[in-house]
Design an enzyme around this catalytic site. Structure first.
Site, PDB file in Angstrom:
ATOM      1  N   THR A 154       0.880  -0.672  -0.446  1.00 11.94           N
ATOM      2  CA  THR A 154       0.018  -0.264  -0.262  1.00 11.94           C
ATOM      3  C   THR A 154       0.996   1.429   0.132  1.00 11.94           C
ATOM      4  O   THR A 154       1.755   0.979   0.535  1.00 11.94           O
ATOM      5  CB  THR A 154      -1.086  -0.056   1.032  1.00 11.94           C
ATOM      6  OG1 THR A 154      -1.663   1.180   0.907  1.00 11.94           O
ATOM      7  CG2 THR A 154      -0.136   0.303   2.583  1.00 11.94           C
ATOM      8  N   ASP A 163      -7.374  -4.465   0.131  1.00  8.64           N
ATOM      9  CA  ASP A 163      -9.086  -3.672  -0.627  1.00  8.64           C
ATOM     10  C   ASP A 163      -9.736  -3.359  -0.267  1.00  8.64           C
ATOM     11  O   ASP A 163     -10.281  -4.486   0.468  1.00  8.64           O
ATOM     12  CB  ASP A 163      -9.097  -4.335  -2.069  1.00  8.64           C
ATOM     13  CG  ASP A 163      -9.479  -3.600  -2.706  1.00  8.64           C
ATOM     14  OD1 ASP A 163      -8.577  -2.218  -3.218  1.00  8.64           O
ATOM     15  OD2 ASP A 163     -10.484  -3.241  -3.277  1.00  8.64           O
ATOM     16  N   SER A 164     -10.266  -2.438   0.308  1.00 14.93           N
ATOM     17  CA  SER A 164     -11.748  -2.303   1.015  1.00 14.93           C
ATOM     18  C   SER A 164     -12.410  -0.827   0.483  1.00 14.93           C
ATOM     19  O   SER A 164     -11.493  -0.124  -0.526  1.00 14.93           O
ATOM     20  CB  SER A 164     -10.889  -2.032   2.866  1.00 14.93           C
ATOM     21  OG  SER A 164      -9.661  -0.422   2.035  1.00 14.93           O
ATOM     22  N   PHE A 166      -9.834   8.157   8.487  1.00 17.90           N
ATOM     23  CA  PHE A 166      -9.226   8.437   7.950  1.00 17.90           C
ATOM     24  C   PHE A 166     -10.528   8.402   6.812  1.00 17.90           C
ATOM     25  O   PHE A 166     -10.835   8.273   7.738  1.00 17.90           O
ATOM     26  CB  PHE A 166      -8.060   7.650   7.385  1.00 17.90           C
ATOM     27  CG  PHE A 166      -7.837   6.157   6.967  1.00 17.90           C
ATOM     28  CD1 PHE A 166      -7.621   6.434   5.789  1.00 17.90           C
ATOM     29  CD2 PHE A 166      -7.689   5.456   7.990  1.00 17.90           C
ATOM     30  CE1 PHE A 166      -7.966   4.796   4.923  1.00 17.90           C
ATOM     31  CE2 PHE A 166      -8.188   3.840   8.017  1.00 17.90           C
ATOM     32  CZ  PHE A 166      -8.059   3.650   6.172  1.00 17.90           C
TER      33      PHE A 166
HETATM   34  P1  IMP Z   1      -8.970   1.179  -1.632  1.00 10.80           P
HETATM   35  O1  IMP Z   1      -8.451  -0.121  -0.934  1.00 10.80           O
HETATM   36  O2  IMP Z   1      -6.924   1.751  -2.069  1.00 10.80           O
HETATM   37  O3  IMP Z   1      -9.109   0.729  -2.436  1.00 10.80           O
HETATM   38  O4  IMP Z   1      -8.891   2.249  -1.147  1.00 10.80           O
HETATM   39  C1  IMP Z   1      -9.694   2.421  -0.084  1.00 10.80           C
HETATM   40  C2  IMP Z   1     -10.692   3.182   0.226  1.00 10.80           C
HETATM   41  O5  IMP Z   1     -12.106   3.112   0.702  1.00 10.80           O
HETATM   42  C3  IMP Z   1     -10.377   4.131   1.160  1.00 10.80           C
HETATM   43  O6  IMP Z   1      -8.718   5.128   0.665  1.00 10.80           O
HETATM   44  C4  IMP Z   1     -10.911   5.040   2.249  1.00 10.80           C
HETATM   45  O7  IMP Z   1     -11.691   6.084   0.760  1.00 10.80           O
HETATM   46  C5  IMP Z   1     -12.074   3.941   2.163  1.00 10.80           C
HETATM   47  N1  IMP Z   1     -11.859   2.985   3.606  1.00 10.80           N
HETATM   48  C6  IMP Z   1     -10.924   2.106   3.594  1.00 10.80           C
HETATM   49  N2  IMP Z   1     -10.762   1.438   4.902  1.00 10.80           N
HETATM   50  C7  IMP Z   1     -11.625   2.829   5.340  1.00 10.80           C
HETATM   51  C8  IMP Z   1     -11.152   2.872   7.239  1.00 10.80           C
HETATM   52  O8  IMP Z   1     -10.745   1.882   8.061  1.00 10.80           O
HETATM   53  N3  IMP Z   1     -11.739   3.836   7.059  1.00 10.80           N
HETATM   54  C9  IMP Z   1     -12.303   5.046   6.368  1.00 10.80           C
HETATM   55  N4  IMP Z   1     -12.453   4.643   4.987  1.00 10.80           N
HETATM   56  C10 IMP Z   1     -12.058   3.561   4.887  1.00 10.80           C
END
Ligand code: IMP
Length: 196
Positions: free
Chosen positions: A9, A71-72, A154
């Protein structure tokens, strides 16, 4: 297993949370930046699993340790699951300004009684370059708050209320969030696997 691991990441917030959760268990977590590696694959997958795999795969050939990728996203029931898989990309359309992003989501839900939402997290583990990817998933059920709360965490945290236990992520201490979050729930499953 060696207790050194690379987290695929460039998101400093994710990195901080993984370190907070893994260092008490003796793990050292490296980011690509720590290793002077550039890795920013396009997230072209149609699922959290596919995107987590793309991120882990992009890194495994370049390092000597097992790689995990996360990924979240946030899924809001009344918005048909939006922003979901596109949580980060949606925020990018608003310049990555999460105050604006959260305010926009609150506006979209103005007058909406169904506030149900959930944070989802999929971790992909690649132990070696030829290893089969393994997946660990965590869901944190909750609701979108009526207003912007606190400046903790965040991303979408200031508008997320976790229901079990009752906790506003925007005002929670990091330790409280990290005990119950989607990421913590996925990570606990990974740790069970790693301890076998
Ligand atoms: P990715 O996994 O890089 O596609 O990004 C996941 C996006 O989901 C993050 O940039 C946040 O916008 C949101 N996100 C994922 N996990 C959290 C969390 O624990 N708190 C708040 N936002 C989250």
């Amino acid at each position: 297993m060696n207790k050194e691991i690379v987290l695929a990441t460039n998101n400093g917030n994710k990195l901080r949370e993984y370190r907070e959760m893994l260092s008490p268990r003796g793990y050292v977590v490296y980011s690509p930046g720590d290793l002077n590696i550039d890795s920013d694959p396009e997230e072209t997958g149609a699922t959290y699993r596919e995107n987590a795999f793309l991120k882990a795969k992009a890194l495994i050939d370049k390092v000597n340790w097992p790689v995990i990728a996360d990924d979240s996203g946030l899924e809001i029931e009344a918005l048909g699951g939006f922003p979901g898989l596109h949580s980060a990309r949606y925020a990018a359309t608003l310049g990555g300004d999460y105050k604006k992003v959260c305010a926009t989501v609150l506006r979209k839900l103005a007058g909406e009684k169904n506030r149900r939402a959930a944070f989802l997290c999929t971790i992909c583990l690649l132990e070696r370059k030829d290893a089969k990817p393994l997946y660990f998933e965590g869901v944190c059920p909750g609701a979108i708050t009526d207003s912007y709360k606190g400046d903790g965490g965040f991303g979408y945290d200031p508008i997320f209320h976790c229901v079990d236990p009752d906790l506003d992520f925007g005002t929670a201490r990091e330790k409280e969030k990290n005990a119950v979050s989607h990421r913590a729930r996925a990570l606990r499953k990974l740790l069970v696997y790693l301890s076998i």
